[in-house]
Motif scaffolding. Sequence first.
Motif, short mmCIF file in Angstrom:
data_model
loop_
_atom_site.label_atom_id
_atom_site.label_comp_id
_atom_site.label_asym_id
_atom_site.label_seq_id
_atom_site.Cartn_x
_atom_site.Cartn_y
_atom_site.Cartn_z
N GLY A 200 0.90 -1.27 0.12
CA GLY A 200 -0.10 -0.07 -0.21
C GLY A 200 0.81 1.11 -0.12
O GLY A 200 2.11 1.37 0.31
N ARG A 202 0.09 5.09 1.23
CA ARG A 202 -0.83 5.81 1.71
C ARG A 202 -0.38 7.25 2.01
O ARG A 202 0.80 7.71 2.42
CB ARG A 202 -1.20 5.43 3.25
CG ARG A 202 -1.52 3.93 3.14
CD ARG A 202 -2.17 3.35 4.37
NE ARG A 202 -2.83 1.92 4.36
CZ ARG A 202 -3.56 1.71 3.91
NH1 ARG A 202 -4.79 2.46 3.57
NH2 ARG A 202 -4.09 0.41 3.73
N ASP A 210 -4.87 4.90 0.22
CA ASP A 210 -4.25 4.09 -0.34
C ASP A 210 -4.26 4.50 -1.79
O ASP A 210 -5.23 4.04 -2.43
CB ASP A 210 -4.48 2.55 -0.23
CG ASP A 210 -3.67 1.80 -0.89
OD1 ASP A 210 -2.47 2.16 -1.35
OD2 ASP A 210 -3.80 0.40 -0.82
#
Length: 439
Positions: A200, A202, A210
Amino acid sequence: MKLTVVGGGSTYTPELVDGFARLRDTLPVEELVLVDPAADRLELVGGLARRIFARHGHDGRIVTTGDLDAGVEGADAVLLQLRVGGQAAREQDETWPLECGCVGQETTGAGGLAKALRTVPVVLDIAERVRRTNPDAWIIDFTNPVGIVTRALLEAGHKAVGLCNVAIGFQRKFARMLGVAPGEIHLDHVGLNHLTWETGVRLGGPEGEDVLPGLLSEYGEAIAADLRLPRPLLDRLGVVPSYYLRYYYAHDEVVRELRSKPSRAAEVAEMERQLLTMYADPTLDEKPELLARRGGAYYSEAAVDLAAGLLGGTGSGPEEPSVDGGGGRRAGGSPYQVVNTRNGGTLPFLPDDAVIEVQAAVGPKGAAPLAVPAVDPLYAGLMAQVTAYEELALEAALRGGRDRVFRTLLAHPLVGQYAYAETLTDQLIAHNREHLAWA
């Protein structure tokens, strides 16, 4: 604040010094000690280090010495960046495994095991001397293979954290693609040293949006090209693997490439000769552009951020891992950092004493891994196998013996077959006998 760099004569060191000079508000270094037995290299690197500090108006003192005990005395943190056997040993690590059709590389496979066997006893001796001289000092390990070396340090009871520049490289790359500051990028980074995946990406912190799916959609070709992996593979995985995963996902292709060109060690040795010539120039007062090709990009920023957290700067520590709502910041960026540290249940499919590479809150008590969502079995299985290899590798490094080396090689997914393990065991011992007390 006093910092000591063991292996301070490395051509990497000006990258580190540049970070200390630029980021002195984050890490106010009053004394920097460069320790190295190679006096000729140390003189050149030390001279450039002083000029870099002067160029940035940094009034910290830089000391060079070949005396380890004197160098670490009173240090708040000791940074390890060693290469036992030098580039000549690396050249061997990258060549003899190819004779069996296995990847020749300095941090993984048979070559990585050779480096671990040479390195672990030396690092543990240094760490014991640090503990006798200055038991409160933190040890920050850059020395490869970082996962195995850090595990050796932690199992021996040292205050140690391992650090690699793979994650910070991805952070910087994704920040450029998104047009945001690097501190706005939080990676869901999981795995072992040199065996990691970005699951991910972020914005703003661990709870942020994300944006990895969008990155792969818009920039998938560029990311795949950097990794030298096919774009369709990234689309199917939905994650960004470390470039070291190419040794696993495209093993035979990599072996063919390595057999067809000079080793990376030969390239680096030539770069080092050029760099040392540059460092001898008394007018040079900044790290040369060539250093970026040597490797280790951004590791100075990562080192500054880690040292600042461990030494009680403005980082959030294990007892205060929050991001104060909007993604709290210290001068170095996010309050979290990707480090190598003890698993302690973070990844339940691995032993507690395994060393993993994940996001952690770093503070004076050490590194506290953040919670990691359930890991896809596709990655968890490989991590478990390599963790078993690392456990065996550490035992072989500490206790020696041909059978332990054989078992370790047989366990590695880049070796696996018993006939290869037999041959590689003999090759490893033959090429490293001078560094193996038991051989």
